[in-house]
Design a protein around this motif. Structure first.
Motif, PDB file in Angstrom:
ATOM      1  N   SER A 183       0.785  -1.233   0.000  1.00  0.00           N
ATOM      2  CA  SER A 183       0.000   0.000   0.000  1.00  0.00           C
ATOM      3  C   SER A 183       0.816   1.281   0.000  1.00  0.00           C
ATOM      4  N   ALA A 184       2.140   1.219   0.205  1.00  0.00           N
ATOM      5  CA  ALA A 184       2.948   2.442   0.251  1.00  0.00           C
ATOM      6  C   ALA A 184       2.853   3.188  -1.074  1.00  0.00           C
ATOM      7  N   PRO A 185       2.482   4.468  -1.067  1.00  0.00           N
ATOM      8  CA  PRO A 185       2.318   5.222  -2.326  1.00  0.00           C
ATOM      9  C   PRO A 185       3.570   5.244  -3.191  1.00  0.00           C
ATOM     10  N   ALA A 186       4.752   5.399  -2.581  1.00  0.00           N
ATOM     11  CA  ALA A 186       5.993   5.473  -3.369  1.00  0.00           C
ATOM     12  C   ALA A 186       6.247   4.177  -4.128  1.00  0.00           C
ATOM     13  N   LEU A 187       5.881   3.049  -3.547  1.00  0.00           N
ATOM     14  CA  LEU A 187       6.103   1.761  -4.198  1.00  0.00           C
ATOM     15  C   LEU A 187       5.060   1.482  -5.273  1.00  0.00           C
ATOM     16  N   GLN A 188       3.877   2.041  -5.117  1.00  0.00           N
ATOM     17  CA  GLN A 188       2.821   1.831  -6.107  1.00  0.00           C
ATOM     18  C   GLN A 188       3.122   2.541  -7.423  1.00  0.00           C
ATOM     19  N   GLN A 189       3.966   3.564  -7.396  1.00  0.00           N
ATOM     20  CA  GLN A 189       4.261   4.343  -8.591  1.00  0.00           C
ATOM     21  C   GLN A 189       5.248   3.651  -9.520  1.00  0.00           C
ATOM     22  N   LEU A 190       5.898   2.606  -9.045  1.00  0.00           N
ATOM     23  CA  LEU A 190       6.893   1.928  -9.884  1.00  0.00           C
ATOM     24  C   LEU A 190       6.207   1.098 -10.952  1.00  0.00           C
ATOM     25  N   PRO A 191       6.666   1.185 -12.210  1.00  0.00           N
ATOM     26  CA  PRO A 191       6.047   0.392 -13.276  1.00  0.00           C
ATOM     27  C   PRO A 191       6.450  -1.067 -13.196  1.00  0.00           C
ATOM     28  N   SER A 192       5.588  -1.943 -13.702  1.00  0.00           N
ATOM     29  CA  SER A 192       5.921  -3.367 -13.773  1.00  0.00           C
ATOM     30  C   SER A 192       6.921  -3.585 -14.895  1.00  0.00           C
ATOM     31  N   PRO A 193       7.858  -4.523 -14.721  1.00  0.00           N
ATOM     32  CA  PRO A 193       8.845  -4.766 -15.777  1.00  0.00           C
ATOM     33  C   PRO A 193       8.181  -5.325 -17.030  1.00  0.00           C
ATOM     34  N   LYS A 194       8.692  -4.911 -18.176  1.00  0.00           N
ATOM     35  CA  LYS A 194       8.166  -5.409 -19.438  1.00  0.00           C
ATOM     36  C   LYS A 194       8.817  -6.747 -19.783  1.00  0.00           C
ATOM     37  N   PRO A 195       8.017  -7.738 -20.184  1.00  0.00           N
ATOM     38  CA  PRO A 195       8.604  -9.032 -20.548  1.00  0.00           C
ATOM     39  C   PRO A 195       9.601  -8.870 -21.691  1.00  0.00           C
ATOM     40  N   SER A 196      10.704  -9.566 -21.581  1.00  0.00           N
ATOM     41  CA  SER A 196      11.741  -9.495 -22.607  1.00  0.00           C
ATOM     42  C   SER A 196      11.636 -10.697 -23.527  1.00  0.00           C
ATOM     43  N   GLY A 197      11.696 -10.428 -24.836  1.00  0.00           N
ATOM     44  CA  GLY A 197      11.617 -11.526 -25.783  1.00  0.00           C
ATOM     45  C   GLY A 197      12.857 -12.407 -25.757  1.00  0.00           C
ATOM     46  N   HIS A 198      13.992 -11.834 -25.386  1.00  0.00           N
ATOM     47  CA  HIS A 198      15.250 -12.592 -25.340  1.00  0.00           C
ATOM     48  C   HIS A 198      15.732 -12.677 -23.906  1.00  0.00           C
ATOM     49  N   ARG A 199      15.820 -13.886 -23.398  1.00  0.00           N
ATOM     50  CA  ARG A 199      16.279 -14.103 -22.026  1.00  0.00           C
ATOM     51  C   ARG A 199      17.595 -14.874 -22.076  1.00  0.00           C
ATOM     52  N   PRO A 200      18.689 -14.222 -21.758  1.00  0.00           N
ATOM     53  CA  PRO A 200      19.986 -14.907 -21.822  1.00  0.00           C
ATOM     54  C   PRO A 200      20.052 -16.037 -20.807  1.00  0.00           C
ATOM     55  N   HIS A 201      20.749 -17.110 -21.181  1.00  0.00           N
ATOM     56  CA  HIS A 201      20.888 -18.243 -20.268  1.00  0.00           C
ATOM     57  C   HIS A 201      21.800 -17.858 -19.105  1.00  0.00           C
ATOM     58  N   THR A 202      21.861 -18.733 -18.117  1.00  0.00           N
ATOM     59  CA  THR A 202      22.563 -18.413 -16.872  1.00  0.00           C
ATOM     60  C   THR A 202      24.029 -18.098 -17.098  1.00  0.00           C
ATOM     61  N   LEU A 203      24.695 -18.890 -17.944  1.00  0.00           N
ATOM     62  CA  LEU A 203      26.120 -18.663 -18.191  1.00  0.00           C
ATOM     63  C   LEU A 203      26.353 -17.307 -18.852  1.00  0.00           C
ATOM     64  N   GLN A 204      25.495 -16.951 -19.810  1.00  0.00           N
ATOM     65  CA  GLN A 204      25.634 -15.661 -20.473  1.00  0.00           C
ATOM     66  C   GLN A 204      25.398 -14.515 -19.500  1.00  0.00           C
ATOM     67  N   ARG A 205      24.417 -14.675 -18.617  1.00  0.00           N
ATOM     68  CA  ARG A 205      24.142 -13.637 -17.620  1.00  0.00           C
ATOM     69  C   ARG A 205      25.329 -13.462 -16.680  1.00  0.00           C
ATOM     70  N   LEU A 206      25.938 -14.581 -16.277  1.00  0.00           N
ATOM     71  CA  LEU A 206      27.107 -14.495 -15.403  1.00  0.00           C
ATOM     72  C   LEU A 206      28.263 -13.804 -16.119  1.00  0.00           C
ATOM     73  N   GLN A 207      28.451 -14.101 -17.390  1.00  0.00           N
ATOM     74  CA  GLN A 207      29.505 -13.438 -18.158  1.00  0.00           C
ATOM     75  C   GLN A 207      29.249 -11.940 -18.267  1.00  0.00           C
ATOM     76  N   ASP A 208      27.987 -11.563 -18.454  1.00  0.00           N
ATOM     77  CA  ASP A 208      27.647 -10.141 -18.518  1.00  0.00           C
ATOM     78  C   ASP A 208      27.936  -9.451 -17.187  1.00  0.00           C
ATOM     79  N   LEU A 209      27.657 -10.152 -16.071  1.00  0.00           N
ATOM     80  CA  LEU A 209      27.932  -9.582 -14.749  1.00  0.00           C
ATOM     81  C   LEU A 209      29.419  -9.337 -14.554  1.00  0.00           C
ATOM     82  N   LEU A 210      30.219 -10.345 -14.881  1.00  0.00           N
ATOM     83  CA  LEU A 210      31.659 -10.247 -14.652  1.00  0.00           C
ATOM     84  C   LEU A 210      32.326  -9.271 -15.604  1.00  0.00           C
ATOM     85  N   ALA A 211      31.662  -8.969 -16.729  1.00  0.00           N
ATOM     86  CA  ALA A 211      32.242  -8.041 -17.698  1.00  0.00           C
ATOM     87  C   ALA A 211      32.092  -6.588 -17.274  1.00  0.00           C
TER      88      ALA A 211
END
Length: 412
Positions: A183-211
């Motif tokens: 119910s907090a007003p500040a939290l209600q103003q945040l938009p919902s994330p938009k679904p992404s058509g491309h979801r990188p696999h776990t290894l690719q995500r880890l590589q992106d993090l470390l890069a």
């Protein structure tokens, strides 16, 4: 900014309750019930769900809204506390933690870990760059205050309230927090994330993090900066219990007084960060002060380990031991606020679609560093002896000071 910080403060406060319960209250009660230092230390294995936050962090980023995840996980924590009201965690003469109670504590940590990812995601989305300093201070201070209330406050209340009433009180607190998250007003103003058509696999995500620039060094630093401090802080209170302090008295000093000093240290750290633009030189100075405080505590422990040394009421030795306990928490609070600011600074260098997961990655490593020595400290003390064990902790506390010399310029 106040409309953002107040709900974040309340939610980070309840997020600290499980940690305080298991790091402040549970070890003292288990040790008072007769468990060895090794068994008391191994109880921290129940923190394991926190090490797998990266498994569900992408789900929080991409499926549903962080506010929904936060509300559901907080309400689930209330349900688990309601179930824990039916079990006793510690009885005189017990050999181990009851299996059902241990299972529920594991679920409590799972819910708290999901809540942590969702709340950090909200904070990253909600706070402007100029608000990160105050937001980080609120995060650390409120979390520690929740730890105080659960770790020391409840331990003091154990002789007065029954186990069912304590956990029903925690359950009601979580359900109120769930209502706040929704119910907090500040939290209600945040938009919902938009679904992404491309979801990188776990290894690719880890590589992106470390890069991301500075990530490898920051990961190594947050993994090691707490090793010596956490090992000493896990053992020192239990050794005071062995030498004459009562469980309620230790709960008051270690769970309330010492953590209040930690909160004061975190608050002072936030003020120092506001005045000093160069983070790394400030962090180096704070780490050096912490090393000096641990050296004094180690010297005191060596004396306490001599035959006939007792912490009698009103003695100078007793006062020095309690002062050392509080001082180390104060210095640890200073270092923690500066380190969390360093983590946020590194995560800001990541792409916006990766920042929440990047911060969860660093926070997981930070927790792993805490658990590593916190879980093994008892076994090290039983196997190596107190003198060699605390000498090791002292050497480990000097390591992050040397690591700062290798810090990348982009984080300066």
């Amino acid at each position: 900014m106040r409309g953002k910080l107040l709900p974040l403060a309340g939610l980070y406060l309840v997020q600290g309750l499980p940690y305080g319960l298991q790091s402040g209250m549970l070890p003292v009660l288990l040790r008072a019930g007769g468990l060895s230092l090794t068994r008391v230390g191994l109880a921290k294995v129940l923190y394991a769900p926190w090490l797998f936050k990266l498994v569900w962090a992408p789900l929080v980023d991409t499926r549903g809204s962080p506010r929904a995840w936060l509300t559901l996980s907080t309400a689930a924590l209330g349900l688990v506390c309601g179930l824990l009201a039916a079990f006793s965690l510690a009885e005189d003469g017990q050999a181990e933690l009851p299996v059902m109670a241990a299972g529920l504590l594991l679920l409590l940590n799972l819910g708290a870990a999901v809540q942590d990812v969702a709340l950090d995601t909200l904070a990253v989305q909600l706070l402007e760059p100029a608000e990160l300093g105050p937001g980080n201070t609120v995060q650390v201070v409120a979390y520690k205050l929740g730890s105080v209330l659960a770790g020391g406050g409840l331990l003091v209340l154990v002789p007065t309230l029954s186990w069912p009433r304590l956990f029903l009180l925690l359950a009601a607190t979580y359900w109120l927090a769930a209502a706040l998250a929704w119910s907090a007003p500040a939290l209600q103003q945040l938009p919902s994330p938009k679904p992404s058509g491309h979801r990188p696999h776990t290894l690719q995500r880890l590589q992106d993090l470390l890069a991301v620039s500075g990530t490898l060094w920051t990961a190594g630093f947050v993994l090691t900066y707490k090793l010596g401090e956490q090992g000493a802080s896990s053992l020192f209170p239990l050794l005071l219990l062995d030498r004459g302090l009562t469980a309620p008295e230790l709960g008051l000093w270690n769970g309330v007084g010492a953590v209040a000093c930690s909160i004061a240290g975190s608050s002072l750290g936030g003020a120092l960060l506001a005045r000093h633009r160069k983070l790394l030189p400030l962090l180096r100075s704070l780490l050096q002060f912490r090393l000096g405080g641990l050296a004094c505590q180690t010297t005191l422990l060596f004396y306490l380990d001599t035959p006939g040394a007792k912490l009698g009421p009103g003695t100078v030795l007793r006062g020095a031991a309690l002062l050392s306990l509080c001082l180390q928490h104060f210095l640890g609070g200073l270092v923690t606020t500066a380190t969390f600011t360093l983590m946020m600074r590194c995560s800001q260098l990541a792409p916006s679609t990766l920042q929440a997961t990047h911060y969860s990655f660093l926070a997981t490593l930070e927790l792993l560093g805490k658990l590593l020595l916190g879980s093994l400290a008892g076994a090290l003390a039983d196997g190596l002896g107190l003198h060699l064990c605390f000498s090791l902790f002292l050497a480990l506390s000097a390591t992050p000071i040397l690591c700062l010399g290798l810090a990348p310029r982009i984080l300066a």
